[in-house]
Design an enzyme around this catalytic site. Structure first.
Site, PDB file in Angstrom:
ATOM      1  N   TRP A  19      22.284  -3.625 -18.205  1.00 35.89           N
ATOM      2  CA  TRP A  19      21.782  -3.097 -16.928  1.00 35.89           C
ATOM      3  C   TRP A  19      20.766  -4.044 -16.306  1.00 35.89           C
ATOM      4  CZ3 TRP A  19      23.065  -1.053 -12.878  1.00 35.89           C
ATOM      5  CH2 TRP A  19      22.319  -0.175 -12.095  1.00 35.89           C
ATOM      6  N   GLY A  61      20.815   6.723 -11.172  1.00 31.33           N
ATOM      7  CA  GLY A  61      22.000   7.177 -10.461  1.00 31.33           C
ATOM      8  C   GLY A  61      23.269   6.749 -11.163  1.00 31.33           C
ATOM      9  N   ALA A 102      26.788  -0.777 -15.547  1.00 33.08           N
ATOM     10  CA  ALA A 102      26.317  -2.142 -15.364  1.00 33.08           C
ATOM     11  C   ALA A 102      27.451  -3.090 -14.990  1.00 33.08           C
ATOM     12  CB  ALA A 102      25.626  -2.624 -16.644  1.00 33.08           C
ATOM     13  N   LYS A 132      21.105  13.682 -18.693  1.00 38.34           N
ATOM     14  CA  LYS A 132      22.552  13.431 -18.583  1.00 38.34           C
ATOM     15  C   LYS A 132      23.079  12.661 -19.782  1.00 38.34           C
ATOM     16  CE  LYS A 132      22.467   8.873 -17.390  1.00 38.34           C
ATOM     17  NZ  LYS A 132      23.327   7.760 -17.832  1.00 38.34           N
ATOM     18  N   ASP A 166      24.997  11.163 -11.449  1.00 37.62           N
ATOM     19  CA  ASP A 166      24.936  10.444 -12.718  1.00 37.62           C
ATOM     20  C   ASP A 166      25.565  11.256 -13.846  1.00 37.62           C
ATOM     21  OD1 ASP A 166      24.324   8.253 -14.226  1.00 37.62           O
ATOM     22  OD2 ASP A 166      22.156   8.546 -14.213  1.00 37.62           O
ATOM     23  N   THR A 172      28.639   9.795 -16.145  1.00 37.12           N
ATOM     24  CA  THR A 172      28.387   9.553 -17.566  1.00 37.12           C
ATOM     25  C   THR A 172      29.204  10.477 -18.460  1.00 37.12           C
ATOM     26  OG1 THR A 172      26.135   8.984 -16.902  1.00 37.12           O
ATOM     27  CG2 THR A 172      26.535   9.186 -19.237  1.00 37.12           C
ATOM     28  N   SER A 183      30.873   4.983 -20.680  1.00 40.65           N
ATOM     29  CA  SER A 183      29.510   5.406 -20.997  1.00 40.65           C
ATOM     30  C   SER A 183      29.279   5.306 -22.502  1.00 40.65           C
ATOM     31  CB  SER A 183      29.293   6.856 -20.538  1.00 40.65           C
ATOM     32  OG  SER A 183      28.248   7.466 -21.260  1.00 40.65           O
ATOM     33  N   ARG A 184      28.200   4.630 -22.899  1.00 37.97           N
ATOM     34  CA  ARG A 184      27.886   4.519 -24.326  1.00 37.97           C
ATOM     35  C   ARG A 184      27.645   5.887 -24.945  1.00 37.97           C
ATOM     36  NH1 ARG A 184      24.733   0.270 -22.226  1.00 37.97           N
ATOM     37  NH2 ARG A 184      22.875   1.564 -22.313  1.00 37.97           N
ATOM     38  N   VAL A 221      21.726   0.001 -26.912  1.00 35.77           N
ATOM     39  CA  VAL A 221      21.076   1.277 -27.215  1.00 35.77           C
ATOM     40  C   VAL A 221      21.888   2.434 -26.638  1.00 35.77           C
ATOM     41  CG1 VAL A 221      19.002   2.672 -26.848  1.00 35.77           C
ATOM     42  CG2 VAL A 221      18.797   0.216 -27.293  1.00 35.77           C
ATOM     43  N   GLU A 281      21.002   5.719 -25.524  1.00 35.59           N
ATOM     44  CA  GLU A 281      19.730   6.387 -25.251  1.00 35.59           C
ATOM     45  C   GLU A 281      19.753   7.877 -25.571  1.00 35.59           C
ATOM     46  OE1 GLU A 281      16.859   5.308 -24.768  1.00 35.59           O
ATOM     47  OE2 GLU A 281      16.750   3.598 -23.409  1.00 35.59           O
TER      48      GLU A 281
END
Length: 329
Positions: free
Chosen positions: A12, A132, A136, A187, A240, A244, A250-251, A275, A277
């Site tokens: 990001w 938002g 990346a 989120k 968002d 996500t 999305s991780r 990461v 998160e």
């Protein structure tokens, strides 16, 4: 604002640096890893965190003092490491410098939002929040993206939007920093839940229910902390959340999907260099919700499974056995 500092060179941070550069700004990137800084400076992109994307050479180093003199700094360091990095950065930040918080989460040790951490560590900075629906890789490829840029002063918000905005990267101003931060943090936890639904093949109806009821949880917490409900209906909340929770790009959702397919959390995280998160945020989020007296059963179920207090089957059974109630509660 001509010189934009980028604090953190993950996917990001790299994408935001590229966006600011394409908007005509002079960027200076700080990377924790010297090899990442070297690759960015030499025009080799960021193969460690943003592989497969060609990027122009951008100034990067692992020396925080190189960010001195920045007209604004975009902070993209992982939330759980932000306090330490901010403390080290503080001597190099001039009074009144905007620091735009671009990482999403809640500090575990203090249950603080990033604006609070920033105030404690770099009190001379002016806080802003960028959040938002934005992957990346999409931003780095110049694909159309819209985000929320929250700060208390609209004139500063307008200046920041002009500094980093482009036709394909569209910031929208808000004065609600709390709402923007809560939306970004919650989120990620909900995306893990949606990934579990996907991994366990519980169906699209369950997936939609998690998004809708999760949105209610997100909004309740934001309002309890002083945010505005309407903020969560915008890009940094609902927007968002939908992104996500709807793509394994999305991780957090991909982590939940692997969890639902039977992999352990430890094994999934061991294979990643970026990461996730939501994993770190979940326990802090539930502790914060309990402190504020806010009910967040979906997020609590995620935390229960990650902390091994419940199996996935037990957590799902617990959610499905909750009393019937009205939708607004």
């Amino acid at each position: 604002m001509q010189k934009i500092g980028i604090l953190g060179a993950g996917a990001w941070g790299t994408a935001l640096a590229f966006t600011a550069r394409e908007a005509g700004r002079d960027v200076q990137i700080w990377a924790l890893e010297q090899d990442v800084a070297d690759a960015l400076s030499q025009g080799r992109g960021n193969p460690a965190f943003l592989p497969g994307i060609d990027l122009p050479a951008m100034p990067a180093s692992s020396d925080l003092s190189d960010l001195a003199g920045s007209d604004a700094i975009l902070s993209v360091v992982p939330v759980q490491h932000a306090r330490r990095v901010f403390t080290d950065l503080s001597p190099h930040v001039a009074a009144g410098t905007p620091i735009v918080l671009c990482s999403k989460g809640i500090e575990q040790s203090s249950l603080s939002l990033m604006t609070d951490v920033l105030h404690e560590t770099i009190p001379q900075a002016v806080p802003a929040v960028l959040s938002g629906p934005s992957f990346a890789a999409d931003v780095a490829r110049g694909l159309p993206t819209a985000v929320t840029l929250a700060c208390a002063d609209q004139a500063l918000g307008d200046t920041l939007m002009q500094a980093i905005g482009r036709p394909t990267f569209r910031p929208y101003w808000s004065n609600d920093l709390i709402g923007a931060e809560v939306g970004g943090a919650v989120k990620n936890v909900l995306a893990i839940a949606c990934g579990v639904v996907e991994g366990m093949k519980l169906g699209k109806s369950a997936h939609a229910a998690i998004i809708a009821r999760g949105f209610a949880e997100m909004t309740r917490l934001a309002v309890a902390l002083g945010g505005q409900a309407q903020t969560l209906s915008g890009l940094c909340g609902l927007g968002d959340l939908v992104l996500t929770c709807s793509s394994v790009q999305s991780r957090n959702m991909s982590f939940g999907k692997a969890l639902g397919e039977g992999q352990s959390a430890e094994a999934i995280l061991a294979e990643r260099n970026s990461v996730t998160e939501g994993v770190a945020t979940a326990p802090a989020l539930i502790a914060l919700a309990e402190r504020e007296g806010v009910s967040m059963p979906i997020c609590e179920a995620v935390d229960d499974t990650l902390s091994n207090r419940m199996s996935l089957d037990e957590a799902i059974r617990d959610l499905l056995s909750r009393p019937f109630t009205q939708e607004t509660s």
